[in-house]
Design an enzyme around this catalytic site. Structure first.
Site, PDB file in Angstrom:
ATOM      1  N   LYS B  77      19.293  -4.925   0.730  1.00 40.86           N
ATOM      2  CA  LYS B  77      17.840  -5.156   0.757  1.00 40.86           C
ATOM      3  C   LYS B  77      17.488  -6.326  -0.151  1.00 40.86           C
ATOM      4  CE  LYS B  77      13.552  -2.458   0.337  1.00 40.86           C
ATOM      5  NZ  LYS B  77      12.977  -1.153  -0.064  1.00 40.86           N
ATOM      6  N   SER B 152      10.064   0.909   3.473  1.00 46.11           N
ATOM      7  CA  SER B 152      10.116  -0.535   3.438  1.00 46.11           C
ATOM      8  C   SER B 152      11.514  -1.124   3.664  1.00 46.11           C
ATOM      9  CB  SER B 152       9.603  -1.016   2.077  1.00 46.11           C
ATOM     10  OG  SER B 152      10.483  -0.600   1.049  1.00 46.11           O
ATOM     11  N   SER B 176      11.142   4.895   1.190  1.00 46.08           N
ATOM     12  CA  SER B 176      11.556   3.618   1.793  1.00 46.08           C
ATOM     13  C   SER B 176      13.005   3.542   2.269  1.00 46.08           C
ATOM     14  CB  SER B 176      11.289   2.478   0.812  1.00 46.08           C
ATOM     15  OG  SER B 176       9.925   2.204   0.754  1.00 46.08           O
TER      16      SER B 176
END
Lengths: 96, 481
Positions: B77, B152, B176
């Site tokens: 990420k 996310s 997330s």
């Protein structure tokens, strides 16, 4: 209204954000909805409840305060939007 | 060699038996990434770096000198710092930020011989539940590109679901990791608060967030967790609790497990198909000897309210560092420093980030602090107590990860409150700091994946992984998957 136009201007100034007129109108509606929703917590009697400062699982583990190798000056400056002779550079702060 | 659909443990066998090389594997993923650009899963692809690492690793494998994660090609990420590569956090304000250092999780992965293939797209600074709040454009769900991949850690979940990498790292502040894993049909694990070092994770809400793996199988999550977990002197919140060998633990036959079903997670807002799918799996677990009982987490309905006050407050403080001075975007042409701050932040942050900074500034401001922030912390304490009481009665809890399957892109983007409410079953674990995992549990009538969430007590990742492993076997046997 859960948040007024004057309040939103004040918090925007505190947060160093500037808002356009239409942006402000939309935020008034959206933040108003969100604040109305989070007020749900007022349904609870919390007078006897302690506040959790974090997840309260383990004590914070501070390391010994001793000097270790960190970023070099070049590394610290490599992402600076403006730099000058090994320093960060910003618009003039002191007025003549 | 066809690597399609294989989990890390299967790939690892091929690599160690010399039936495939790391170079072949890396090339395979690079061509998959090229072919899957439409999903917008990656912000940067580290082609040269990954191929060089793969070649070096192949040479070491010949000498039987390879680490425990050899053959793991991992996507990371874009809020986790990887030296000399971009770490944008999905934001314009960090669009050109090149990290001068490695996060601790990256150091640990590299020491174990994992190969980082790229940095994944995400909601800006982790703020979003749909993968739409990125400066680099929305992420699309590979199972239906008109739908959201969740958020996310959207790009990380897509990378695993579409086989663009063997596994991925995400971060989870309010769901997330778990919510996009559920929407994309993969495994997503949020470890206990403090289990994994957050040194090098760009901060959004420091008292809530944790780094964890997104994988094709529960065993893969165990293999990655045992490498990245552990105390780190660079993160004062990282715990000194011993890290177990999770890969061995999940293979061991589990003792008789007591499962709690929280009533508040099976309410009318949950799609009936999701409830049915989860209860069917729980019934099978019961037939295999698990004890199952309905329990109550009475403060669940207040979790979203408390979460959005606390997370926004912490975000407003953490994001004060983006001022256009030391790094990040600076607007041109400001006459004085005050204008420079205002212009850089207003032009650099996206809508949702500004909304949360304003909300956070509001709840922390004089006159409102006691009514909002302080009260939210008290609710957090009550939620913590709910879980403590539940874990007196049972070893783990099973519930839906999300009340619905993947929603359409654009469906909730203009209505932030509706978007926040999709996190209703994931935020309680962050508020309490407990570990939680989403495991695929079949699909609904539209063919969209359903996520089954398991939650356990602090530092009890082994129960989470053992139960997850059992759930995974049942789902496979029933061909629900």
């Amino acid at each position: 209204m859960y948040i007024s136009s004057a309040e939103i201007e004040k918090i925007a100034q505190l947060a160093k954000l500037k808002l356009g007129q239409s942006e402000k109108q939309e935020l008034l509606r959206q933040l108003g909805d969100i604040i109305a929703y989070v007020e749900k917590i007022n349904q609870l009697d919390l007078s006897q409840v302690p506040a959790a400062d974090s997840a309260d699982i383990e004590p914070v583990n501070l390391r010994q305060d001793k000097i270790e190798a960190g970023l070099t000056p070049q590394q610290a400056l490599m992402n600076a939007p403006a730099k000058n002779k090994g320093f960060f550079s910003v618009p003039k702060v002191i007025k003549k | 060699m066809n690597f399609e659909g294989l989990d890390y443990l299967a790939i690892r066998r091929l690599i160690f038996q010399r039936k495939a090389s790391c170079r072949q594997l890396t090339n395979h993923y690079l061509s998959q990434i090229d072919a899957a650009k439409k999903f917008n899963a990656f912000i940067s692809v580290l082609k040269k770096y990954a191929l060089t690492s793969a070649e070096l690793l192949d040479q070491r494998l010949q000498k039987s000198d390879a680490g425990p994660l050899a053959g793991l090609v991992i996507a990371v990420k874009d809020n986790i710092n990887f030296r000399d590569s971009l770490s944008t956090c999905g934001s314009k304000i960090l669009a050109n930020y090149v990290s001068p250092y490695n996060a601790t999780v990256i150091e640990k992965l590299l020491n174990a011989d994992a190969i980082v293939i790229g940095k994944t797209n995400m909601d800006e600074f982790g703020m979003g539940s749909s993968g739409e709040n990125s400066f680099f454009g929305p992420v699309k769900n590979p199972l239906d590109p008109n739908r959201a991949a969740g958020g996310s850690s959207a790009g990380s979940a897509v990378a695993v679901a579409a086989s663009l990498s063997t596994a991925a790292l995400g971060s989870d502040t309010g769901g997330s990791i778990r919510q996009p894993a559920a929407f994309c049909g993969v495994v997503g694990l949020k470890p206990t608060y403090g289990r994994v070092s957050r040194f090098g994770l760009v901060a959004f809400a420091s008292s809530l967030e944790e780094i964890g793996p997104i994988t094709k199988s529960v065993a893969d999550a165990a293999a990655i967790l045992e490498v990245i977990a552990g105390h780190d002197t660079k993160d004062a919140t990282s715990a000194r609790q011993p890290v177990k060998n999770y890969s061995d633990i999940i293979r061991a036959r589990s003792r008789k497990i007591r499962i709690g079903l929280p009533r508040e997670y099976f309410v009318a807002e949950v799609t009936p198909e999701i409830k049915t799918a989860i209860l069917e799996v729980v019934k099978k677990l019961e037939q295999q000897g698990a004890e199952v009982e309905w329990i109550s987490l009475p403060h669940t309905e207040f979790a979203i309210a408390a979460y959005y006050i606390i997370a926004a407050a912490e975000a407003s403080s953490n994001l004060a560092r983006y001022d256009g001075v030391r790094y990040g975007f600076r607007s041109d042409g400001s006459q004085d420093i005050e204008q420079m701050y205002l212009n850089s932040r207003s032009d650099g942050f996206g809508e949702e980030v500004k909304r949360r900074i304003l909300l956070g500034t509001f709840v922390l401001s004089s006159g409102y602090y006691e009514n909002y922030y302080r009260r939210a912390q008290k609710v957090r304490h009550l939620i913590h107590l709910d879980f403590k009481a539940a874990f007196q009665q049972c070893d783990c809890l099973i519930a839906p990860t999300v009340p619905t399957t993947a929603f359409f892109l654009g469906e909730k983007i203009r209505d932030p409150l509706q978007m926040y409410l999709s996190d209703v079953f994931t935020v309680p674990a962050n508020l309490a700091g407990i570990p939680a995992m989403s495991v695929p549990c079949g699909t609904d009538s539209n063919g969209l994946p359903i996520g089954l969430q398991i939650m356990a007590d602090h530092f009890n990742e082994e129960t989470l992984l053992q139960t997850g492993n059992a759930v995974e076997s049942i789902v496979k046997q029933c061909k629900l998957h």
